[in-house]
Design a protein around this motif. Structure first.
Motif, mmCIF file in Angstrom:
data_model
loop_
_atom_site.group_PDB
_atom_site.id
_atom_site.type_symbol
_atom_site.label_atom_id
_atom_site.label_comp_id
_atom_site.label_asym_id
_atom_site.label_seq_id
_atom_site.Cartn_x
_atom_site.Cartn_y
_atom_site.Cartn_z
ATOM 1 N N PRO A 35 0.800 -1.234 0.000
ATOM 2 C CA PRO A 35 0.000 0.000 0.000
ATOM 3 C C PRO A 35 0.833 1.285 0.000
ATOM 4 N N ASP A 36 2.024 1.251 0.574
ATOM 5 C CA ASP A 36 2.858 2.457 0.624
ATOM 6 C C ASP A 36 3.661 2.690 -0.662
ATOM 7 N N GLY A 37 3.451 1.842 -1.671
ATOM 8 C CA GLY A 37 4.149 2.006 -2.944
ATOM 9 C C GLY A 37 5.405 1.166 -3.070
ATOM 10 N N SER A 38 5.854 0.579 -1.980
ATOM 11 C CA SER A 38 7.039 -0.280 -2.039
ATOM 12 C C SER A 38 6.628 -1.665 -2.532
ATOM 13 N N SER A 39 7.592 -2.523 -2.721
ATOM 14 C CA SER A 39 7.292 -3.892 -3.123
ATOM 15 C C SER A 39 7.938 -4.857 -2.138
ATOM 16 N N LEU A 40 7.320 -6.001 -1.975
ATOM 17 C CA LEU A 40 7.792 -7.037 -1.055
ATOM 18 C C LEU A 40 8.071 -8.288 -1.860
ATOM 19 N N TYR A 41 9.237 -8.888 -1.660
ATOM 20 C CA TYR A 41 9.582 -10.114 -2.367
ATOM 21 C C TYR A 41 8.787 -11.275 -1.776
ATOM 22 N N VAL A 42 8.061 -11.987 -2.610
ATOM 23 C CA VAL A 42 7.274 -13.149 -2.185
ATOM 24 C C VAL A 42 7.604 -14.368 -3.046
ATOM 25 N N GLY A 43 8.746 -14.319 -3.685
ATOM 26 C CA GLY A 43 9.141 -15.370 -4.611
ATOM 27 C C GLY A 43 9.731 -16.594 -3.948
ATOM 28 N N SER A 44 10.464 -17.353 -4.725
ATOM 29 C CA SER A 44 10.915 -18.683 -4.324
ATOM 30 C C SER A 44 12.343 -18.775 -3.809
ATOM 31 N N CYS A 45 13.090 -17.694 -3.851
ATOM 32 C CA CYS A 45 14.472 -17.743 -3.369
ATOM 33 C C CYS A 45 14.486 -17.558 -1.850
ATOM 34 N N THR A 46 14.865 -18.586 -1.132
ATOM 35 C CA THR A 46 14.766 -18.564 0.331
ATOM 36 C C THR A 46 15.797 -17.687 1.013
ATOM 37 N N THR A 47 16.792 -17.222 0.278
ATOM 38 C CA THR A 47 17.802 -16.365 0.901
ATOM 39 C C THR A 47 17.760 -14.938 0.361
ATOM 40 N N HIS A 48 16.730 -14.596 -0.390
ATOM 41 C CA HIS A 48 16.609 -13.249 -0.966
ATOM 42 C C HIS A 48 16.164 -12.261 0.100
ATOM 43 N N GLU A 49 17.083 -11.436 0.580
ATOM 44 C CA GLU A 49 16.798 -10.395 1.565
ATOM 45 C C GLU A 49 15.755 -10.849 2.587
ATOM 46 N N GLU A 50 16.123 -11.820 3.359
ATOM 47 C CA GLU A 50 15.258 -12.547 4.280
ATOM 48 C C GLU A 50 14.967 -11.766 5.559
ATOM 49 N N TYR A 51 14.275 -10.636 5.430
ATOM 50 C CA TYR A 51 14.008 -9.779 6.588
ATOM 51 C C TYR A 51 13.076 -10.430 7.613
ATOM 52 N N GLU A 52 12.125 -11.206 7.144
ATOM 53 C CA GLU A 52 11.137 -11.789 8.056
ATOM 54 C C GLU A 52 11.595 -13.105 8.664
ATOM 55 N N LYS A 53 12.766 -13.550 8.277
ATOM 56 C CA LYS A 53 13.371 -14.768 8.815
ATOM 57 C C LYS A 53 12.461 -16.001 8.684
ATOM 58 N N LYS A 54 11.806 -16.119 7.540
ATOM 59 C CA LYS A 54 10.953 -17.275 7.274
ATOM 60 C C LYS A 54 11.784 -18.532 7.037
ATOM 61 N N HIS A 55 12.927 -18.357 6.375
ATOM 62 C CA HIS A 55 13.733 -19.502 5.968
ATOM 63 C C HIS A 55 15.090 -19.586 6.659
ATOM 64 N N THR A 56 15.605 -18.451 7.129
ATOM 65 C CA THR A 56 16.924 -18.438 7.752
ATOM 66 C C THR A 56 16.891 -17.641 9.048
ATOM 67 N N VAL A 57 17.863 -17.926 9.900
ATOM 68 C CA VAL A 57 18.068 -17.120 11.106
ATOM 69 C C VAL A 57 19.558 -16.818 11.204
ATOM 70 N N VAL A 58 19.874 -15.660 11.752
ATOM 71 C CA VAL A 58 21.278 -15.283 11.930
ATOM 72 C C VAL A 58 21.864 -16.153 13.039
ATOM 73 N N LYS A 59 22.943 -16.822 12.702
ATOM 74 C CA LYS A 59 23.629 -17.689 13.666
ATOM 75 C C LYS A 59 24.714 -16.916 14.401
ATOM 76 N N ASN A 60 25.480 -16.121 13.644
ATOM 77 C CA ASN A 60 26.622 -15.435 14.232
ATOM 78 C C ASN A 60 26.899 -14.149 13.448
ATOM 79 N N GLU A 61 27.173 -13.094 14.161
ATOM 80 C CA GLU A 61 27.572 -11.850 13.515
ATOM 81 C C GLU A 61 29.099 -11.816 13.463
ATOM 82 N N ILE A 62 29.633 -11.964 12.270
ATOM 83 C CA ILE A 62 31.084 -11.992 12.095
ATOM 84 C C ILE A 62 31.640 -10.582 12.040
ATOM 85 N N LEU A 63 30.932 -9.713 11.341
ATOM 86 C CA LEU A 63 31.396 -8.357 11.132
ATOM 87 C C LEU A 63 30.219 -7.400 11.248
#
Length: 185
Positions: A35-63
């Motif tokens: 609604p705000d004019g932006s777009s949200l990725y809803v495709g099939s790549c599980t590592t594409h800018e995974e902000y909602e952490k549906k498929h991955t979680v951060v294990k360790n912050e290296i840098l």
């Protein structure tokens, strides 16, 4: 014999290029207009800018997020280069097209002169267990940037980084079939 080698090389090169599943997904199916004019990725790549952490979680912050241009050369060496495994920066530079190492620029020079910001984390994939994911977030060009996700592969004592996905300015440029899920809608 020469014809056989030519056919074999064409077949092998085709299978290498077939890894990029991003080309099989059109924008209309991969993104949802918000609604705000932006777009949200809803495709099939599980590592594409995974902000909602549906498929991955951060294990360790290296840098943690750093801006190399604000650091001295010794700080860049201590805070960035020494923290990352050999080959990771070179692989990332190649993806982001700042791999001036080929023409003699050092990793230090590239970080100082071409990279706006950088952060690196390791990820755990929730469903794909045979991957050791490393995500590099990199800003380049004064406002542009993206993410490269690599699978860390160890063979004997040698470590290499295989590209799993790459986004630039929110556009999916590459997604390996290993981290691709088939949608059932």
């Amino acid at each position: 014999m020469l014809k056989s080698l030519l056919v074999l090389s064409i077949l092998l090169s085709g299978s290498v290029f077939a890894q990029n599943m991003a080309e099989s997904e059109g924008y209309d199916k991969a993104y949802k207009e918000m609604p705000d004019g932006s777009s949200l990725y809803v495709g099939s790549c599980t590592t594409h800018e995974e902000y909602e952490k549906k498929h991955t979680v951060v294990k360790n912050e290296i840098l943690k997020f750093l801006t190399p241009s604000t650091l001295s050369e010794s700080q860049i060496k201590a805070k960035i280069i020494s923290k990352l495994e050999n080959g990771l920066l070179e692989a990332t530079f190649k993806i982001f097209h700042v791999d001036d190492i080929k023409i003699g620029a050092s990793i230090l020079t590239i970080l100082k002169n071409y990279i706006d910001d950088i952060s690196v984390v390791t990820l755990t994939h929730k469903t794909i267990k045979d991957v050791d994911l490393v995500r590099v977030s990199m800003g380049v060009g004064g406002g542009n940037g993206g993410y490269a996700v690599f699978n860390r592969v160890v063979k004997g004592k040698k470590v290499s980084f295989k590209l799993m996905s790459y986004t630039f300015d929110n556009d999916m440029e590459y997604c390996d079939k290993k981290v691709w899920v088939k949608k059932t809608r």
